[in-house]
Structure formats: structure tokens, C-alpha cells
Design an enzyme around this catalytic site. Sequence first.
Site, mmCIF file in Angstrom:
data_model
loop_
_atom_site.group_PDB
_atom_site.id
_atom_site.type_symbol
_atom_site.label_atom_id
_atom_site.label_comp_id
_atom_site.label_asym_id
_atom_site.label_seq_id
_atom_site.Cartn_x
_atom_site.Cartn_y
_atom_site.Cartn_z
ATOM 1 N N ARG A 118 -11.259 12.515 -9.881
ATOM 2 C CA ARG A 118 -10.188 13.139 -9.063
ATOM 3 C C ARG A 118 -10.004 12.463 -7.701
ATOM 4 O O ARG A 118 -9.491 13.063 -6.765
ATOM 5 C CB ARG A 118 -10.427 14.625 -8.873
ATOM 6 C CG ARG A 118 -10.450 15.388 -10.186
ATOM 7 C CD ARG A 118 -10.436 16.870 -9.991
ATOM 8 N NE ARG A 118 -10.486 17.529 -11.284
ATOM 9 C CZ ARG A 118 -11.602 17.813 -11.929
ATOM 10 N NH1 ARG A 118 -12.759 17.519 -11.375
ATOM 11 N NH2 ARG A 118 -11.568 18.379 -13.107
ATOM 12 N N GLU A 182 9.511 -11.691 -0.212
ATOM 13 C CA GLU A 182 9.267 -10.319 0.277
ATOM 14 C C GLU A 182 9.236 -10.301 1.814
ATOM 15 O O GLU A 182 9.610 -9.309 2.437
ATOM 16 C CB GLU A 182 7.957 -9.760 -0.293
ATOM 17 C CG GLU A 182 7.905 -9.671 -1.828
ATOM 18 C CD GLU A 182 8.705 -8.493 -2.421
ATOM 19 O OE1 GLU A 182 9.342 -7.739 -1.678
ATOM 20 O OE2 GLU A 182 8.683 -8.357 -3.666
ATOM 21 N N LYS A 224 6.181 -2.873 7.201
ATOM 22 C CA LYS A 224 5.861 -2.010 6.058
ATOM 23 C C LYS A 224 5.143 -0.753 6.533
ATOM 24 O O LYS A 224 5.424 0.364 6.086
ATOM 25 C CB LYS A 224 5.021 -2.772 5.037
ATOM 26 C CG LYS A 224 4.558 -1.884 3.882
ATOM 27 C CD LYS A 224 5.086 -2.253 2.545
ATOM 28 C CE LYS A 224 4.810 -1.184 1.506
ATOM 29 N NZ LYS A 224 4.626 -1.678 0.177
ATOM 30 N N GLU A 234 8.235 8.410 -0.249
ATOM 31 C CA GLU A 234 9.591 7.995 -0.634
ATOM 32 C C GLU A 234 10.483 9.195 -0.905
ATOM 33 O O GLU A 234 11.138 9.284 -1.945
ATOM 34 C CB GLU A 234 9.526 7.065 -1.863
ATOM 35 C CG GLU A 234 10.729 6.148 -1.964
ATOM 36 C CD GLU A 234 10.556 5.013 -2.959
ATOM 37 O OE1 GLU A 234 9.527 4.311 -2.905
ATOM 38 O OE2 GLU A 234 11.459 4.835 -3.789
HETATM 39 P P1 NAD Z 1 -0.666 -11.276 -9.236
HETATM 40 O O1 NAD Z 1 -1.612 -10.264 -8.818
HETATM 41 O O2 NAD Z 1 -0.438 -11.463 -10.707
HETATM 42 O O3 NAD Z 1 -1.076 -12.676 -8.593
HETATM 43 C C1 NAD Z 1 -0.294 -13.808 -8.853
HETATM 44 C C2 NAD Z 1 -1.160 -14.970 -9.393
HETATM 45 O O4 NAD Z 1 -1.908 -15.515 -8.329
HETATM 46 C C3 NAD Z 1 -2.167 -14.538 -10.443
HETATM 47 O O5 NAD Z 1 -2.276 -15.554 -11.412
HETATM 48 C C4 NAD Z 1 -3.437 -14.407 -9.645
HETATM 49 O O6 NAD Z 1 -4.616 -14.540 -10.430
HETATM 50 C C5 NAD Z 1 -3.298 -15.551 -8.695
HETATM 51 N N1 NAD Z 1 -4.043 -15.454 -7.450
HETATM 52 C C6 NAD Z 1 -4.260 -14.353 -6.691
HETATM 53 N N2 NAD Z 1 -4.845 -14.698 -5.548
HETATM 54 C C7 NAD Z 1 -5.025 -16.023 -5.581
HETATM 55 C C8 NAD Z 1 -5.573 -16.979 -4.674
HETATM 56 N N3 NAD Z 1 -5.995 -16.616 -3.466
HETATM 57 N N4 NAD Z 1 -5.621 -18.269 -5.056
HETATM 58 C C9 NAD Z 1 -5.140 -18.647 -6.270
HETATM 59 N N5 NAD Z 1 -4.580 -17.817 -7.148
HETATM 60 C C10 NAD Z 1 -4.537 -16.520 -6.801
HETATM 61 O O7 NAD Z 1 0.792 -11.028 -8.608
HETATM 62 P P2 NAD Z 1 1.283 -10.630 -7.139
HETATM 63 O O8 NAD Z 1 2.525 -11.403 -6.940
HETATM 64 O O9 NAD Z 1 0.206 -10.703 -6.138
HETATM 65 O O10 NAD Z 1 1.642 -9.089 -7.317
HETATM 66 C C11 NAD Z 1 2.595 -8.667 -8.257
HETATM 67 C C12 NAD Z 1 2.254 -7.266 -8.670
HETATM 68 O O11 NAD Z 1 2.306 -6.425 -7.515
HETATM 69 C C13 NAD Z 1 3.224 -6.669 -9.678
HETATM 70 O O12 NAD Z 1 2.507 -5.971 -10.657
HETATM 71 C C14 NAD Z 1 4.060 -5.703 -8.838
HETATM 72 O O13 NAD Z 1 4.538 -4.622 -9.590
HETATM 73 C C15 NAD Z 1 3.048 -5.261 -7.822
HETATM 74 N N6 NAD Z 1 3.640 -4.776 -6.568
HETATM 75 C C16 NAD Z 1 3.186 -3.601 -6.078
HETATM 76 C C17 NAD Z 1 3.675 -3.109 -4.893
HETATM 77 C C18 NAD Z 1 3.129 -1.841 -4.329
HETATM 78 O O14 NAD Z 1 3.672 -1.343 -3.336
HETATM 79 N N7 NAD Z 1 2.058 -1.305 -4.883
HETATM 80 C C19 NAD Z 1 4.636 -3.836 -4.171
HETATM 81 C C20 NAD Z 1 5.072 -5.060 -4.684
HETATM 82 C C21 NAD Z 1 4.559 -5.528 -5.886
HETATM 83 N N1 GLY Z 2 7.027 -2.145 -2.503
HETATM 84 C C1 GLY Z 2 7.769 -0.941 -2.329
HETATM 85 C C2 GLY Z 2 7.015 0.149 -1.655
HETATM 86 O O1 GLY Z 2 5.877 0.005 -1.315
HETATM 87 O O2 GLY Z 2 7.552 1.203 -1.469
#
Ligand code: NAD
Ligand code: GLY
Length: 361
Positions: A118, A182, A224, A234
Site C-alpha cells: 500500500r 521536452e 515542471k 491534473e
Molecule cells: P527509456 O527509459 O526507454 O530510455 C531511453 C533509452 O536510453 C533506453 O534504451 C535506456 O536503456 C537508455 N538509457 C537510459 N539512460 C542511459 C544512459 N545514461 N546512457 C545510455 N543509455 C541510457 O526512455 P525515456 O525517454 O527516458 O522515457 C520514456 C518513458 O517515460 C515512456 O515510457 C514515457 O511514457 C515515460 N514518461 C513519463 C512521464 C511521467 O511524467 N511519468 C513523462 C514523460 C515520459
Molecule cells: N509529463 C506530463 C506530466 O507529468 O503531467
Amino acid sequence: MIQFEVQLGTRGYPIYIGAGLLGEPRYLKEHIRGSRVFVLSNERVAPLYLEAVCRQLEPERVLHLVLPDGEATKSLQTLERVYSCLLEHRCGRDTTLLALGGGVIGDITGFAAATYLRGVDFIQIPTTLLAQVDSSVGGKTGVNHALGKNMIGAFHQPRCVIADLECLHTLEDRELRAGVAEIIKYGLIRDAEFFAWLEDNVEHLLARDAEALTYAVHRSCKNKAEVVAEDELETSGTRALLNLGHTFGHAIETALGYGQWLHGEAVACGMLMAARMSIRLGWLNEEAGERIRALLARAQLPSAPPEALQAESLQEHMARDKKARAGQLHLVLLRDIGQAVLTAEFSASTLKDTLQEFCGA
Ligand code: NAD
Ligand code: GLY
């Protein structure tokens, strides 16, 4: 090292930004309340940074689980694996989960922390630019479902965010650019001065200049954090502005099939589409539209969907977007650079014309 707070009362927390933070135990230790730490990472990130993190903690306290790389990991099946590992090791409520990776690891770790027993503590150590400027801040956690991305989740704020800028040096160029998309988003939705700074500095960011990265990560996180402090769950519409370009972008990602384009690439193209639509509505002037196009182009981000995509198909995907409320599609559009609005005040034909401008069909 830069430090500032996400102002959320008892759920508030610090964000630390700087180079080499993974080598400094004090940031981690200050925020671990219980006796155990469970680190989640993936096969790409763990060989690079897991040892540096574990070195900061007493070995008998630390467990870790290394997950496969990629968006497919953000699933209920993986979550089941995480819960099993926690239970097998008899992790109690005094366990702190630690997310070491990009947004995928951050989202699944946060959701595991929100739901295990939880709710337990978790810490974000984002290692991609996208995760450092967006996903690690604000407490949106979750996994994907076969019927939609991010459809199962919870709001659960971390105890702190530790963004070590040195991690960005191992990131692939394409991933870095997706993070820059972003960053540009914050300039567009609420920070015109930052947008102007990006116009002067985008090449420095792409070259991973330390000063430029520090400034951009700090200013993005500040933006942010302010949005999240104003509208954590939200509900007022403010936080929804962070979705600029996302409805168009999700349609591109879904129509193409996930994994073809990176999320940040789709968002970049989506932001340009939102700008063009705002121009059609008479809300944004052509000069601002050109500044947006030029900056995204200099960041080497895509300016149109792949040729094979049809406007009609994109419009269908957009209609299914979760922002379609009571049958009405809401979009984040622009009144100016630095001034976004969430609106349903547009005709289906304006949307169609915009999509046709980009798809040519
Ligand atoms: P990811 O986590 O898949 O990372 C991208 C790639 O980079 C992967 O292959 C990863 O292994 C690699 N990587 C990570 N750190 C590294 C480093 N320091 N050196 C080399 N390679 C590295 O993708 P992302 O772009 O970080 O995140 C995308 C995800 O985030 C999606 O699932 C999306 O829905 C989510 N997201 C969430 C929010 C939120 O508010 N929670 C906001 C935006 C995106
Ligand atoms: N990435 C959108 C949010 O955090 O609300």
C-alpha cells in the site's frame, strides 16, 4: 550542485542537479528512511551506473533487479516480477525503491512503490535527458496496458530526484534530442524567455556543453515543479498543458507502431502541428510559428510524420485519445510562445486541414 524543492507540503521533495552526484552518498542517504534499498535498473543502464550507486550504500542493505531494456518492460507482467522479488526477499514497509534509468524504469519503479504494501518510499535517479527534465518530477507513475499507453498508474511522489548530468554523456544522440524536445516544450507552454535562451543555445545543448545542460535541466525542472505544485493531480487543467504536442504525437506513435519513433520525436512533430493549427485559428502569428519550426529543425527533430501516414488515420487515433472527454477532443494549443491553452474550441475541419497540411493526403 543545484538544489530546489517541489513545493507539495508534506509530499514535497528536493531535486538535486549536478555533475558527479552518483559518487556522493549524502544525497541518497539523507532520503532513505528505512533499513533496505531495492534498486531497479535495466540491462543498458546497470552496467554503466549500478555499481556507483550501490557503492554509496551498505552492501547488506541493498538488493537490485535488472530488467530488460525498452518500453515493453513497462508492463503488468514486469510489475508482477518486481512484487515477487520484493516479497521473496521479505522487503517490508521500511524498504526504499530506487529507480536508476530513464522514464521507463522511473515509471514502473514509482508504480511498484505506490502499490507495494500500500505504498513505500522511492527515489528517482533519472539517467536520460527526458527523465531528468520531465518524467522523474511530478509523481506520475504507471505501466502500459495492451489497450493503451500509461493506462494503469498512480500519483506517487518520490522522496527526492537526483539528476547526475554526467550520465548524459553515455546517452545516444537520438535520445538526447528527444529530451531536447521536452525542454523546448517548457519554453512554448509557459516560459518565453527560456524559449529565447534555447534559440541562442540549442547547439550547445546538442554538444552536451556542461553549462548549457545544467541551465536547461534546472530551468525545465523548475517549470515542471511549478506546474506540479499548482495542479498535482491534473484537476485544474494547468498540468494538462504539459501535454502540448502529445495528442498529435501519440497519434503518430500509435499509427506507426510503438518503437519506430521516440516519444520526444513524436512530441516535437506534434508541437509543430499544434503551432500550425493555432495559426489557422488566428491565435498565433506566422512569425512565432516560424521561430518554433526553426528551433525544432535546429534541434534535428522531425517536422512531419512519415509519408506513409494518412491524415484520416491520424485523426481517428486522435479521436481515441484519452483527452477526448464526453466525446469532445481537447487539445493544447498556443496563443503565443510561452502561452498555451487547453481547448475544445476548434472545428473538426480545422484539425483535418492541419493534418492534411502535414500528411499531404
Ligand atoms: P527509456 O527509459 O526507454 O530510455 C531511453 C533509452 O536510453 C533506453 O534504451 C535506456 O536503456 C537508455 N538509457 C537510459 N539512460 C542511459 C544512459 N545514461 N546512457 C545510455 N543509455 C541510457 O526512455 P525515456 O525517454 O527516458 O522515457 C520514456 C518513458 O517515460 C515512456 O515510457 C514515457 O511514457 C515515460 N514518461 C513519463 C512521464 C511521467 O511524467 N511519468 C513523462 C514523460 C515520459
Ligand atoms: N509529463 C506530463 C506530466 O507529468 O503531467
